[in-house]
Design a protein around this motif. Structure first.
Motif, PDB file in Angstrom:
ATOM      1  N   HIS A  91      37.983  39.641  47.357  1.00 27.64           N
ATOM      2  CA  HIS A  91      38.260  38.497  46.496  1.00 27.64           C
ATOM      3  C   HIS A  91      37.092  38.320  45.529  1.00 27.64           C
ATOM      4  O   HIS A  91      35.927  38.251  45.948  1.00 27.64           O
ATOM      5  N   LEU A  93      35.195  36.005  42.973  1.00 26.40           N
ATOM      6  CA  LEU A  93      35.018  34.587  42.666  1.00 26.40           C
ATOM      7  C   LEU A  93      33.925  34.428  41.620  1.00 26.40           C
ATOM      8  O   LEU A  93      32.930  35.160  41.636  1.00 26.40           O
ATOM      9  N   SER A 141      38.767  31.533  41.352  1.00 26.20           N
ATOM     10  CA  SER A 141      39.182  32.854  41.822  1.00 26.20           C
ATOM     11  C   SER A 141      39.640  33.695  40.631  1.00 26.20           C
ATOM     12  O   SER A 141      40.485  33.258  39.847  1.00 26.20           O
TER      13      SER A 141
END
Length: 399
Positions: A91, A93, A141
């Motif tokens: 992920h 970020l 995000s």
């Protein structure tokens, strides 16, 4: 006289697995979780403001970013972008920090999160004074990509290139994946190891080093094998599969601009009643020939970090101990047995940038360690001109 017990900087509401420090901000980022879906323990990424208060390094919680059911197990930092390994995915970020604008901002963290820890000790600001007020952190995000496709999928390693243009991931399926950043377009994917990839290091000339549980540590140029490392070729009596590679990191060479060394950790493949030592090896960063190998104690090493200048190596162990070694001789300078009550999952040095040096308070180096016990602890190395001689005499080498 051994080092005193390391102070606790921060305690999270969940097990901590990784920690990174921002090179240009007095900011530490910790992450972990407890498997919220099964245990009810929350998962998250926590942003900590670091500062000197009353002559001591202190941490205060700025922001809690909730990662829902996903615990962050690995993390890489490039500027204000985080690559967080969560389950089978990475992920991406981005966070921004905003300074308080005036009265009435104290206690806000920009996300409405609970549990902001107030600073301990002197230094609180007067009413209307923004100096003592926490900054606001906002997190967005950017991307999510799958980085492991095995049945028991888990991303175990992630690393940015020095220029931030490339991201490398590795996991339980043994595949090395290279991603163009920031687009996160997959550039390359190939089977690098038979089994899990434990660690990744990105080096000069776009070379990538991978450490696997298959007893191999490999140097790659794209998907072509450049060489396989052999740390024990000059150490007779050590069988090929008695040890496996646990960690690999590139580090600068002090007073030699542009030069790099590779450092690896080798741990015993099997547990024994009388545990054999673990080993540290220093390699030439260009031809990947071993320069020096030394034992570093019989506690199994779990993680490795290199200081910005390449002067120090930080180690954590599965039994909770923390050590700092000097890079030129691999000799141990600092050691605290069972600093944590359980496995040390990550260690990271305070950056040697101007903001980082302001946090050291006259010490030579500072290392943060995190563990499954939910604690983030601080380890301070005295300046070399005052205490190194004593440390070298008082702290025995690992046997």
């Amino acid at each position: 006289m051994a080092p005193r017990r390391p102070p606790e900087l921060y305690r999270a509401p969940f097990p901590l697995y990784t920690v990174r420090l921002h090179p240009r901000r007095a900011l530490a980022i910790t992450a972990g979780g407890g498997g919220a879906a099964k245990t009810g323990i929350r998962n998250g990424v926590h942003f900590l403001q670091l500062e000197q208060i009353g002559g001591q390094l202190s941490a205060s919680l700025l922001h809690c970013h909730d990662t829902e059911t996903r615990a962050t197990m690995t993390m890489a930092l490039a500027g204000d972008v985080i690559a967080a390994g969560q389950d089978n995915s990475c992920h991406i970020l981005r966070f921004t920090l905003q300074e308080p604008e005036g009265p009435g901002t104290a206690g806000r963290d920009g996300g409405g999160d609970k549990g902001v820890r107030r600073r301990r000790g002197p230094g609180g600001g007067a009413p209307g004074d923004t100096q003592g007020r926490p900054r606001e952190v906002r997190v967005e995000s950017l991307h999510r990509v799958r980085t492991d496709t095995s049945a028991d999928a888990l991303q175990k390693a992630v690393r940015f290139s020095s220029d931030g243009a490339l991201l490398a991931t590795g996991g339980a399926d043994g595949f090395l994946r290279l991603w163009e950043f920031p687009s996160m377009k997959k550039m390359l994917e190939f089977k690098a190891h038979d089994g899990e990839i434990e660690d990744i290091a990105l080096g000069p000339d776009n070379k990538v080093v991978t450490a696997g549980r298959d007893f191999q540590c490999c140097v790659w140029q794209q998907d072509q094998l450049v060489t396989g490392l052999r740390w024990h070729e000059n150490l007779p009596g050590i069988p090929d599969k008695a040890y496996r590679y646990q960690a690999c990191r590139f580090g600068a060479v002090e007073d030699s601009a542009g030069a790099l060394r590779l450092y690896t950790v080798q741990v015993p493949h099997k547990r024994e009643r009388r545990p054999p030592p673990c080993y540290l090896t220093k390699w030439d960063g260009k031809n990947f020939l071993p320069l020096l190998t030394r034992p570093c104690g019989s506690e199994v090493i779990s993680c490795l970090s290199i200081s910005d200048s390449g002067t120090f190596l930080g180690l954590g162990t599965v039994t909770g101990s923390v050590a700092i070694h000097i890079a030129f001789s691999l000799q141990r300078l600092y050691y605290v047995k069972e600093a944590h009550g359980i496995v040390v999952t990550d260690v990271a040095f305070v950056p040697e940038s101007q903001p980082g040096r302001e946090l050291l308070g006259g010490h030579e180096a500072a290392l943060l360690s995190v563990a499954v016990d939910s604690r983030c602890k601080l380890h301070l190395l005295p300046t070399r001109r005052t205490s190194w001689g004593c440390l070298l005499l008082l702290l025995p080498l690992g046997k």
